[in-house]
Design a protein around this motif. Structure first.
Motif, PDB file in Angstrom:
ATOM      1  N   ASN A   1      -3.501  -2.917  16.297  1.00 17.18           N
ATOM      2  CA  ASN A   1      -2.789  -3.767  17.252  1.00 17.18           C
ATOM      3  C   ASN A   1      -2.192  -4.979  16.535  1.00 17.18           C
ATOM      4  OD1 ASN A   1      -1.821  -4.490  19.745  1.00 17.18           O
ATOM      5  ND2 ASN A   1      -3.706  -5.486  20.395  1.00 17.18           N
ATOM      6  N   VAL A   2      -1.338  -4.704  15.546  1.00 19.34           N
ATOM      7  CA  VAL A   2      -0.700  -5.751  14.744  1.00 19.34           C
ATOM      8  C   VAL A   2       0.789  -5.456  14.682  1.00 19.34           C
ATOM      9  CG1 VAL A   2      -0.558  -6.865  12.487  1.00 19.34           C
ATOM     10  CG2 VAL A   2      -2.776  -6.126  13.368  1.00 19.34           C
ATOM     11  N   HIS A   3       1.600  -6.453  14.975  1.00 16.49           N
ATOM     12  CA  HIS A   3       3.052  -6.315  14.918  1.00 16.49           C
ATOM     13  C   HIS A   3       3.597  -7.279  13.865  1.00 16.49           C
ATOM     14  CE1 HIS A   3       3.300  -3.869  18.615  1.00 16.49           C
ATOM     15  NE2 HIS A   3       2.280  -4.605  19.010  1.00 16.49           N
ATOM     16  N   HIS A   4       4.483  -6.779  13.014  1.00 11.94           N
ATOM     17  CA  HIS A   4       5.064  -7.581  11.947  1.00 11.94           C
ATOM     18  C   HIS A   4       6.365  -8.213  12.443  1.00 11.94           C
ATOM     19  CE1 HIS A   4       2.215  -5.892   9.070  1.00 11.94           C
ATOM     20  NE2 HIS A   4       2.471  -4.712   9.601  1.00 11.94           N
ATOM     21  N   GLY A   5       6.387  -9.522  12.455  1.00 11.84           N
ATOM     22  CA  GLY A   5       7.572 -10.234  12.924  1.00 11.84           C
ATOM     23  C   GLY A   5       8.154 -11.144  11.851  1.00 11.84           C
ATOM     24  N   ASN A   6       9.437 -11.515  12.042  1.00 10.36           N
ATOM     25  CA  ASN A   6      10.147 -12.415  11.130  1.00 10.36           C
ATOM     26  C   ASN A   6      10.144 -11.904   9.692  1.00 10.36           C
ATOM     27  OD1 ASN A   6      10.631 -14.224  13.281  1.00 10.36           O
ATOM     28  ND2 ASN A   6       8.648 -15.218  12.954  1.00 10.36           N
ATOM     29  N   VAL A   7      10.372 -10.601   9.546  1.00  8.76           N
ATOM     30  CA  VAL A   7      10.456 -10.018   8.213  1.00  8.76           C
ATOM     31  C   VAL A   7      11.870 -10.248   7.703  1.00  8.76           C
ATOM     32  CG1 VAL A   7      10.244  -7.918   6.843  1.00  8.76           C
ATOM     33  CG2 VAL A   7       8.710  -8.299   8.778  1.00  8.76           C
TER      34      VAL A   7
ATOM     35  N   THR B   1      14.309  -7.215   4.700  1.00  3.73           N
ATOM     36  CA  THR B   1      14.356  -5.878   5.287  1.00  3.73           C
ATOM     37  C   THR B   1      14.873  -4.824   4.313  1.00  3.73           C
ATOM     38  OG1 THR B   1      16.539  -6.414   6.182  1.00  3.73           O
ATOM     39  CG2 THR B   1      14.641  -6.756   7.624  1.00  3.73           C
ATOM     40  N   TYR B   2      15.496  -5.265   3.207  1.00  2.00           N
ATOM     41  CA  TYR B   2      16.004  -4.288   2.242  1.00  2.00           C
ATOM     42  C   TYR B   2      14.881  -3.510   1.577  1.00  2.00           C
ATOM     43  CZ  TYR B   2      14.539  -7.695  -1.285  1.00  2.00           C
ATOM     44  OH  TYR B   2      13.796  -8.542  -2.064  1.00  2.00           O
ATOM     45  N   ARG B   3      13.661  -4.028   1.656  1.00  2.00           N
ATOM     46  CA  ARG B   3      12.538  -3.319   1.048  1.00  2.00           C
ATOM     47  C   ARG B   3      12.297  -1.974   1.731  1.00  2.00           C
ATOM     48  NH1 ARG B   3       9.314  -6.460  -2.312  1.00  2.00           N
ATOM     49  NH2 ARG B   3       9.868  -8.690  -2.355  1.00  2.00           N
ATOM     50  N   TYR B   4      12.622  -1.876   3.016  1.00  4.54           N
ATOM     51  CA  TYR B   4      12.458  -0.604   3.719  1.00  4.54           C
ATOM     52  C   TYR B   4      13.428   0.447   3.176  1.00  4.54           C
ATOM     53  CZ  TYR B   4       9.715  -3.245   7.132  1.00  4.54           C
ATOM     54  OH  TYR B   4       8.763  -4.022   7.732  1.00  4.54           O
ATOM     55  N   LEU B   5      14.618   0.010   2.781  1.00  2.41           N
ATOM     56  CA  LEU B   5      15.609   0.951   2.254  1.00  2.41           C
ATOM     57  C   LEU B   5      15.275   1.399   0.837  1.00  2.41           C
ATOM     58  CD1 LEU B   5      18.888  -0.724   3.561  1.00  2.41           C
ATOM     59  CD2 LEU B   5      17.585   1.153   4.581  1.00  2.41           C
ATOM     60  N   SER B   6      14.489   0.603   0.116  1.00  4.35           N
ATOM     61  CA  SER B   6      14.103   1.018  -1.233  1.00  4.35           C
ATOM     62  C   SER B   6      13.181   2.227  -1.205  1.00  4.35           C
ATOM     63  CB  SER B   6      13.428  -0.144  -1.959  1.00  4.35           C
ATOM     64  OG  SER B   6      12.241  -0.532  -1.286  1.00  4.35           O
ATOM     65  N   ASP B   7      12.480   2.423  -0.107  1.00  3.19           N
ATOM     66  CA  ASP B   7      11.648   3.614   0.087  1.00  3.19           C
ATOM     67  C   ASP B   7      12.153   4.341   1.327  1.00  3.19           C
ATOM     68  OD1 ASP B   7       9.729   5.541  -0.059  1.00  3.19           O
ATOM     69  OD2 ASP B   7       8.061   4.266   0.551  1.00  3.19           O
ATOM     70  N   LEU B   8      13.354   4.891   1.208  1.00  7.82           N
ATOM     71  CA  LEU B   8      14.041   5.462   2.362  1.00  7.82           C
ATOM     72  C   LEU B   8      13.308   6.659   2.932  1.00  7.82           C
ATOM     73  CD1 LEU B   8      16.530   5.333   4.178  1.00  7.82           C
ATOM     74  CD2 LEU B   8      17.744   6.773   2.524  1.00  7.82           C
ATOM     75  N   PHE B   9      12.713   7.475   2.066  1.00  9.79           N
ATOM     76  CA  PHE B   9      12.042   8.684   2.553  1.00  9.79           C
ATOM     77  C   PHE B   9      10.873   8.314   3.473  1.00  9.79           C
ATOM     78  CE2 PHE B   9       9.027  12.185   2.250  1.00  9.79           C
ATOM     79  CZ  PHE B   9       9.849  13.280   2.466  1.00  9.79           C
TER      80      PHE B   9
END
Length: 440
Positions: A61-67, A70-78
């Motif tokens: 029950n943890v939500h990540h906010g104010n990240v 966001t380009y880090r998500y695209l570095s691991d696209l798979f």
């Protein structure tokens, strides 16, 4: 005089005038109440429902906010594609293929336009780059046939078009890469072992009672499938806010709870339900907690069961948690395993059931000190159970079952004293013999 004031108050209410509010008393006078049963019931603090860190079904029950990054998500696209929700995954899966086909369809149409195939396609002796390609729609259809290797045979590339041959090679290679990535994402998403955790069960409550003259925290785990979890291991964490000696406040501090790491008891052979036990010793965070302190503390115990799925070899993890209100002092789990003709049978109807047992209300530290002095002394306070067995359902509501037999009732009276009072016999802490004849 009193009658006049009442008439005036009624008159004010009739004409819509709000009566004068009574002045509030000072705080120290408001809190000083006469201790009666009525005021005791009203003024008793009631524990507010706490927010879970880990849900009962294992979801964090943890939500990540104010990240910001966001380009880090695209570095691991798979991994990003695999972690998406199903509706988004299907939408992206369809969108990628359509965009790919449209892009190469546009290139085929552009080649035909530059070569003049769209104008001279019907003239005799004209050799187009792609036969029967006379519009953007036909170029789009040819792109689909090329990438999916359908090959209807109506639209074919000719040998007098080198740019078309190069484009054909590029589309075949890039199409294979797109297929590998998208099909791989869907395969991994389908074969994820998250659903395997749905058949791994945790008891609704954890219990605290005495085992072998030692205070223990226990909970039960089980596996509903016949295909077992290979190399199963379990661990537990205590989640509790903490303030250091320097005054630093640490919210949701995580502390390890030893459930057999040093002895190897955390490695499970999960064929039948097992009771996982944490010995409350001097290294335990519950070492100095009494029954009253446990009821006042705010904490959460997170348990994590890991192992490999026997059918697929993939790692599976199941999680659950117990709030402070779900830790029952003075209870044990009802046995669920019985010996039948030629096999052992597990009764999952009793998986979550517990029954009360004689348990000291003091801390484990005080109990260990009393045991070092000798047998349990008469002044050691025990929490004696009522002569009834209780069952906890999914809503943790208690329903009464069979009472104790007359012989067991007489034995309990012989063990000493009234219920809830001091019990001077160490035998009161011993387990009753199991009815099903299984070894303890």
């Amino acid at each position: 005089m009193a009658g006049d004031s009442r008439v005036l108050m009624d008159h004010n209410m009739e004409i819509g005038v709000t009566p004068a509010q009574v002045k509030k008393l000072p705080k120290h006078l408001r809190e000083a109440q006469i201790s009666t049963e009525r005021t005791h019931l009203i003024s008793d603090p009631v524990k507010k429902p706490r927010q879970r860190y880990v849900q009962k079904d294992g979801k964090c029950n943890v939500h990540h906010g104010n990240v910001q990054e966001t380009y880090r998500y695209l570095s691991d696209l798979f991994t990003t594609l695999v972690d998406l929700r199903w509706r988004l995954s299907l939408f992206i899966f369809t969108l990628v293929y359509i965009v790919n086909w449209l892009f190469f369809g546009f290139l085929w149409w552009l080649i035909a336009l530059i070569r003049g195939d769209l104008v001279h396609a019907d003239e005799e002796g004209w050799t187009p780059c792609v036969e029967n390609l006379n519009s953007f729609v036909s170029a789009f259809l040819f792109s689909i046939e090329t990438e999916t290797t359908i090959g209807y045979g109506y639209r074919v590339i000719t040998e007098k078009c080198p740019e078309g041959i190069i484009l054909l090679l590029v589309q075949a290679i890039l199409g294979s890469i797109v297929n590998a990535m998208m099909v791989g994402c869907m395969f991994v998403k389908i074969s994820q072992p998250k659903n395997r955790a749905e058949t791994l069960m945790f008891s609704h409550n954890a219990v605290i009672s005495v085992r072998d003259n030692k205070m223990c925290l226990m909970f039960r785990v089980g596996d509903l499938r016949n295909s077992h979890i290979v190399e199963a291991s379990i661990r537990a964490k205590l989640i509790r806010s903490q303030q250091t000696k320097e005054g630093e406040f640490i919210p949701l501090n995580q502390t390890d709870i030893n459930i057999g790491f040093d002895t190897g008891d955390d490695r499970l052979f999960l064929v039948s339900p097992l009771i996982i036990s944490h010995e409350i010793n001097h290294k335990s965070p519950f070492w100095e907690m009494t029954m009253a302190q446990i009821e006042k503390e705010e904490f959460e115990i997170v348990v994590i069961l890991e192992g490999m799925v026997e059918a697929t070899g993939m790692t599976c993890q199941a999680r659950s948690s117990y709030l402070d209100t779900e830790v029952l002092w003075g209870y044990r789990f009802t046995p669920v395993l019985s010996l039948e003709k030629g096999f052992y049978e597990v009764d999952y109807n009793n998986f979550h059931d517990v029954y009360e047992t004689n348990t000291p209300t003091c801390s484990a530290k005080e109990l260990a000190a009393k045991l070092r002095e000798g047998p349990l002394l008469p002044q050691l306070s025990l929490r004696s159970p009522e002569p009834k067995m209780h069952t906890f359902d999914s809503l943790n509501r208690m329903s009464e079952q069979d009472p104790l037999s007359p012989d067991e009732d007489k034995e309990e009276r012989d063990l000493g004293g009234d219920r809830g009072e001091t019990n001077g016999s160490a035998a009161a802490l011993e387990d009753p013999p199991l009815a099903d004849g299984l070894p303890g």
